[in-house]
Design a protein around this motif. Structure first.
Motif, PDB file in Angstrom:
ATOM      1  N   ASN A  60       0.833  -1.198   0.000  1.00 45.30           N
ATOM      2  CA  ASN A  60       0.000   0.000   0.000  1.00 45.30           C
ATOM      3  C   ASN A  60       0.866   1.246   0.000  1.00 45.30           C
ATOM      4  N   THR A  61       1.367   1.597  -1.160  1.00 47.83           N
ATOM      5  CA  THR A  61       2.313   2.702  -1.204  1.00 47.83           C
ATOM      6  C   THR A  61       1.610   4.046  -1.286  1.00 47.83           C
ATOM      7  N   TRP A  62       0.361   4.054  -1.724  1.00 49.15           N
ATOM      8  CA  TRP A  62      -0.354   5.325  -1.786  1.00 49.15           C
ATOM      9  C   TRP A  62      -1.041   5.563  -0.452  1.00 49.15           C
ATOM     10  N   PRO A  63      -1.092   6.810   0.030  1.00 52.82           N
ATOM     11  CA  PRO A  63      -1.661   7.061   1.355  1.00 52.82           C
ATOM     12  C   PRO A  63      -3.114   6.610   1.461  1.00 52.82           C
ATOM     13  N   ALA A  64      -3.440   5.987   2.614  1.00 50.24           N
ATOM     14  CA  ALA A  64      -4.808   5.491   2.806  1.00 50.24           C
ATOM     15  C   ALA A  64      -5.718   6.647   3.195  1.00 50.24           C
ATOM     16  N   HIS A  65      -6.865   6.706   2.555  1.00 51.79           N
ATOM     17  CA  HIS A  65      -7.872   7.725   2.850  1.00 51.79           C
ATOM     18  C   HIS A  65      -9.232   7.048   2.864  1.00 51.79           C
ATOM     19  N   ALA A  66     -10.114   7.496   3.746  1.00 46.63           N
ATOM     20  CA  ALA A  66     -11.490   7.010   3.706  1.00 46.63           C
ATOM     21  C   ALA A  66     -12.340   8.037   2.972  1.00 46.63           C
ATOM     22  N   LEU A  67     -12.367   9.270   3.479  1.00 42.18           N
ATOM     23  CA  LEU A  67     -13.200  10.295   2.830  1.00 42.18           C
ATOM     24  C   LEU A  67     -12.421  10.998   1.736  1.00 42.18           C
ATOM     25  N   PRO A  68     -12.990  11.106   0.532  1.00 42.11           N
ATOM     26  CA  PRO A  68     -12.261  11.809  -0.530  1.00 42.11           C
ATOM     27  C   PRO A  68     -12.077  13.282  -0.198  1.00 42.11           C
ATOM     28  N   PRO A  69     -10.867  13.812  -0.432  1.00 45.74           N
ATOM     29  CA  PRO A  69     -10.682  15.251  -0.268  1.00 45.74           C
ATOM     30  C   PRO A  69     -11.394  15.991  -1.399  1.00 45.74           C
TER      31      PRO A  69
END
Ligand SMILES: CC(C)(COP(=O)(O)OP(=O)(O)OC[C@H]1O[C@@H](n2cnc3c(N)ncnc32)[C@H](O)[C@@H]1OP(=O)(O)O)[C@@H](O)C(=O)NCCC(=O)NCCS
Length: 279
Positions: free
Chosen positions: A21-30
């Motif tokens: 998982n090299t891309w940062p984990a996000h739940a809510l889209p910015p």
């Protein structure tokens, strides 16, 4: 003129060693700013309880397509990819995932009815990749990184002659990656235009040279493409290669790994608030 592109969070899996998982984990889209493209990776091998939640968002057509897939794993991944796509698009639009009106053109290009948001979806093995923009057409393609034993023969048959020659001139141990770079670049273009495989592979010419970024040289019948569209090679996770093609007007790509449980929780909370407000 080709725009200078900026990237945030899109470090390559190779550069970040073996971290999947090299891309940062996000739940809510910015917030999606004008000129931005957001890229999301989505894991599609999910526990049954998550998959069941996502299946609840699909419309009749999507459920029918999932049922038609003979292999249970393919059907489960289809449900995961399409459910997560709805969840994401709904979060950007402030809408319930099952209320989105997703349609497809005659050639199969999916789009949102009555919305400016544009998106492109690709899936391969246990990963899906979604690109989203505010109005700019785009295309993504994702492939599992693998050995392609007949890379030169396939390129000779389907690619432009100069591409096949360049591929054949590479050392054997570099040919598979190069083939997949050509392939993903071409498919991403086909998805941007919406033509899919109706467009011949040799009508899209690209350069793939070592570690240099691939360049779009020509898309037959689209005179401005090489100048105005931008092509980007990506490694969204260990073991996968991808390409993004974006039409003029895009200038910044932000990359994320979807935190599915968090986004599901937020979506449920929003639905609860809407129900309470309606009472
Ligand atoms: C688009 C295409 C080039 C990519 O196929 P692929 O590499 O096997 O699969 P990917 O996972 O990368 O992409 C598939 C996704 O691309 C999208 N897609 C399909 N057709 C598309 C098109 N014409 N333009 C843009 N995107 C398309 C869909 O989101 C699809 O996902 P889904 O099958 O889960 O709904 C290929 O599927 C194609 O040519 N499809 C057109 C089929 C067709 O001619 N249909 C006629 C109507 S039945």
């Amino acid at each position: 003129m080709s725009l200078a592109f900026g990237f945030s969070g899109c470090n390559s899996a190779r550069a970040a060693a073996a971290d999947a998982n090299t891309w940062p984990a996000h739940a809510l889209p910015p917030a999606l700013e004008a000129g931005e493209i957001h890229l999301w990776t989505i894991q599609t091998d999910l526990p049954a309880r998550l998959r069941t939640s996502l299946a609840g968002f699909l419309d009749r057509d999507e459920l029918r397509r999932a049922r038609r897939l003979v292999a249970a794993s393919a059907s489960a991944r289809f449900v995961a990819a399409h459910g997560a796509l709805r969840l994401l698009l709904g979060a950007y639009m402030g809408a319930a995932p099952d209320a989105l009106r997703l349609r497809a053109t005659g050639a199969g290009k999916p789009y949102l009815e009555d919305a400016r948001l544009r998106f492109s979806l690709s899936h391969s093995a246990a990963l899906a990749l979604v690109a989203i923009s505010e109005g700019a057409e785009l295309g993504v393609d994702l492939e599992r990184r693998r050995t392609v034993p007949d890379a030169v023969a396939l390129a000779t048959r389907y690619f432009a002659p100069d591409e096949a020659r360049s591929l054949a001139a590479l050392p054997a141990n570099e040919q598979s990656d190069a083939f997949l770079r050509y392939w993903t670049s071409k498919e991403a273009v086909m998805k941007l235009t919406g033509e899919g495989f109706a467009r011949p592979l040799d009508s899209i010419r690209v350069t793939v040279e070592g570690n240099a970024p691939p360049r779009l040289l020509e898309v037959t019948g689209v005179p401005g493409a090489a100048r105005e569209w931008s092509l980007h090679a990506l490694e969204p996770a260990a073991g996968y290669l991808a390409a993004l093609v974006a039409a003029a007007g895009s200038s910044h790509v932000r990359c994320f790994t979807l935190g599915l449980e968090g986004l599901l929780g937020a979506s449920r909370a929003a639905a609860d608030r809407a129900r309470a407000g309606a009472r």
